[in-house]
Design a protein around this motif. Structure first.
Motif, PDB file in Angstrom:
ATOM      1  N   PRO A  10      -8.467 -34.850  76.163  1.00 28.23           N
ATOM      2  CA  PRO A  10      -8.200 -35.745  75.044  1.00 28.23           C
ATOM      3  C   PRO A  10      -9.454 -36.516  74.644  1.00 28.23           C
ATOM      4  CG  PRO A  10      -7.356 -36.685  77.065  1.00 28.23           C
ATOM      5  CD  PRO A  10      -7.858 -35.316  77.407  1.00 28.23           C
ATOM      6  N   GLN A  11      -9.310 -37.403  73.672  1.00 28.09           N
ATOM      7  CA  GLN A  11     -10.464 -38.122  73.137  1.00 28.09           C
ATOM      8  C   GLN A  11     -11.152 -38.996  74.174  1.00 28.09           C
ATOM      9  OE1 GLN A  11      -7.825 -39.130  69.623  1.00 28.09           O
ATOM     10  NE2 GLN A  11      -9.801 -39.248  68.609  1.00 28.09           N
ATOM     11  N   SER A  12     -10.462 -39.326  75.245  1.00 30.36           N
ATOM     12  CA  SER A  12     -11.045 -40.192  76.275  1.00 30.36           C
ATOM     13  C   SER A  12     -11.757 -39.432  77.385  1.00 30.36           C
ATOM     14  CB  SER A  12      -9.935 -41.056  76.891  1.00 30.36           C
ATOM     15  OG  SER A  12      -8.872 -40.246  77.374  1.00 30.36           O
ATOM     16  N   ALA A  13     -11.921 -38.123  77.233  1.00 29.91           N
ATOM     17  CA  ALA A  13     -12.392 -37.305  78.356  1.00 29.91           C
ATOM     18  C   ALA A  13     -13.893 -37.050  78.375  1.00 29.91           C
ATOM     19  CB  ALA A  13     -11.670 -35.960  78.352  1.00 29.91           C
ATOM     20  N   HIS A  23      -3.821 -25.705  71.392  1.00 36.16           N
ATOM     21  CA  HIS A  23      -4.202 -26.820  70.535  1.00 36.16           C
ATOM     22  C   HIS A  23      -3.647 -28.173  70.941  1.00 36.16           C
ATOM     23  CE1 HIS A  23      -0.158 -26.018  68.842  1.00 36.16           C
ATOM     24  NE2 HIS A  23      -0.193 -27.296  68.485  1.00 36.16           N
ATOM     25  N   ASP A  24      -2.867 -28.281  72.017  1.00 37.27           N
ATOM     26  CA  ASP A  24      -2.291 -29.577  72.398  1.00 37.27           C
ATOM     27  C   ASP A  24      -3.379 -30.635  72.544  1.00 37.27           C
ATOM     28  OD1 ASP A  24       0.204 -28.448  72.400  1.00 37.27           O
ATOM     29  OD2 ASP A  24       0.494 -28.536  74.568  1.00 37.27           O
ATOM     30  N   GLY A  25      -3.004 -31.890  72.233  1.00 40.42           N
ATOM     31  CA  GLY A  25      -3.993 -32.960  72.209  1.00 40.42           C
ATOM     32  C   GLY A  25      -4.661 -33.237  73.537  1.00 40.42           C
ATOM     33  N   ASP A  26      -3.978 -32.988  74.653  1.00 38.25           N
ATOM     34  CA  ASP A  26      -4.616 -33.230  75.956  1.00 38.25           C
ATOM     35  C   ASP A  26      -5.610 -32.131  76.311  1.00 38.25           C
ATOM     36  OD1 ASP A  26      -2.413 -31.479  76.227  1.00 38.25           O
ATOM     37  OD2 ASP A  26      -2.141 -31.987  78.333  1.00 38.25           O
ATOM     38  N   HIS A  27      -5.677 -31.075  75.499  1.00 36.72           N
ATOM     39  CA  HIS A  27      -6.660 -30.008  75.689  1.00 36.72           C
ATOM     40  C   HIS A  27      -7.753 -30.033  74.616  1.00 36.72           C
ATOM     41  CE1 HIS A  27      -4.340 -27.491  78.692  1.00 36.72           C
ATOM     42  NE2 HIS A  27      -3.432 -28.374  78.282  1.00 36.72           N
ATOM     43  N   GLY A  31      -8.051 -32.688  72.014  1.00 42.01           N
ATOM     44  CA  GLY A  31      -8.244 -33.952  71.315  1.00 42.01           C
ATOM     45  C   GLY A  31      -9.659 -34.478  71.320  1.00 42.01           C
ATOM     46  N   GLY A  32     -10.427 -34.152  72.356  1.00 40.72           N
ATOM     47  CA  GLY A  32     -11.800 -34.643  72.458  1.00 40.72           C
ATOM     48  C   GLY A  32     -12.833 -33.753  71.799  1.00 40.72           C
ATOM     49  N   LEU A  33     -12.385 -32.692  71.128  1.00 43.37           N
ATOM     50  CA  LEU A  33     -13.328 -31.713  70.585  1.00 43.37           C
ATOM     51  C   LEU A  33     -14.218 -32.311  69.507  1.00 43.37           C
ATOM     52  CD1 LEU A  33     -14.303 -28.795  70.566  1.00 43.37           C
ATOM     53  CD2 LEU A  33     -12.445 -28.258  68.973  1.00 43.37           C
ATOM     54  N   SER A  34     -13.661 -33.137  68.636  1.00 44.81           N
ATOM     55  CA  SER A  34     -14.458 -33.736  67.569  1.00 44.81           C
ATOM     56  C   SER A  34     -15.575 -34.611  68.140  1.00 44.81           C
ATOM     57  CB  SER A  34     -13.554 -34.558  66.644  1.00 44.81           C
ATOM     58  OG  SER A  34     -14.310 -35.210  65.651  1.00 44.81           O
ATOM     59  N   PRO A  44      -9.426 -33.085  63.235  1.00 46.49           N
ATOM     60  CA  PRO A  44      -9.532 -31.619  63.193  1.00 46.49           C
ATOM     61  C   PRO A  44     -10.983 -31.160  63.316  1.00 46.49           C
ATOM     62  CG  PRO A  44      -9.102 -32.486  61.006  1.00 46.49           C
ATOM     63  CD  PRO A  44      -8.991 -33.644  61.938  1.00 46.49           C
ATOM     64  N   VAL A  45     -11.140 -29.957  63.803  1.00 49.72           N
ATOM     65  CA  VAL A  45     -12.462 -29.339  63.976  1.00 49.72           C
ATOM     66  C   VAL A  45     -12.365 -27.879  63.534  1.00 49.72           C
ATOM     67  CG1 VAL A  45     -14.235 -28.644  65.632  1.00 49.72           C
ATOM     68  CG2 VAL A  45     -13.117 -30.868  65.879  1.00 49.72           C
TER      69      VAL A  45
END
Length: 225
Positions: free
Chosen positions: A41-44, A70-74, A76-79, A115-116
């Protein structure tokens, strides 16, 4: 933890939603640099960076990100990762619209991560050269429409994504029904994995498990009861 040469789990405890969650992204060494299998996720990102430095790498060594789904815990941190690293993004073609923002994530309730763009749309059977031998994409839909797992035949190692889990009562178990929209397809995917020669498994939820084909066959039988 036992690992194949060139394959490393990066266990991270993060805040996700309103709970604390331990996740296990995987990084794989190649001649071009690192392949990151799932971001978190975004915090990772900070946790990923710390783990990579302990292995002698930096975030900038990542050249390819493979998302199991695509789940957010997988994803979410891509951006945030892409703000730091110019990495190629790959996921199954059925997952690409969710990652790229053309569709809202299935389990998001309308609240999504940034999104990315997806650079490569994968299909089952694709092989990516790595230090640990070929990393084969195995289509394992059910938990998500285009969920994939990653198989290293040279080491009989499976990176399962969420097709299997290792954070419950059993050391290795099937996908969690409450988070799996299409359980029938998910069961078929476990049967697909049972046909592979697997000695050990890396689960995104639960990490490394020294179990493989024998236990996966047992899971199939239990799921079909």
């Amino acid at each position: 933890m036992a690992e194949d040469a060139g394959v490393h789990t990066l266990p991270i405890t993060v805040e996700y939603g309103e709970r604390e969650l331990t996740i296990s992204p995987t990084v794989v060494e190649t001649d071009r640099g690192l392949v990151l299998c799932d971001v978190g996720p975004q915090s990772a990102i900070g946790g990923l960076e710390t783990h990579l430095r302990s292995l002698g790498y930096d975030l900038e060594d990542i050249w390819l990100v493979v998302l199991t789904h695509h789940d957010g815990d997988h994803a979410g941190g891509l951006s945030e990762l892409n703000e730091r690293v110019d990495a190629v993004v790959a996921t199954h073609h059925a997952e690409a619209p969710y990652v790229a923002g053309e569709r809202d994530p299935i389990k998001s309730d309308g609240d999504r991560y940034p999104p990315v763009a997806v650079d490569i749309e994968l299909v089952g059977g694709v092989r990516i050269p790595t230090v640990a031998g070929p990393m084969e994409v195995v289509a394992t839909p059910g938990h998500a429409p285009g969920h994939v797992s990653l198989y290293f035949p040279d080491g009989n190692l499976l990176v399962a994504g969420d097709a299997l889990v290792a954070d419950g009562a059993e050391p290795l178990d099937g996908p969690k029904p409450q988070f799996t929209p299409d359980m029938d397809r998910a069961i078929e995917s476990v049967e697909t994995l049972a046909d592979l020669e697997i000695d050990h498994t890396l689960c995104y939820h639960g990490g490394y498990v020294p179990q493989g084909s024998d236990r996966i066959h047992e899971i199939c039988d239990q799921l079909r009861e």
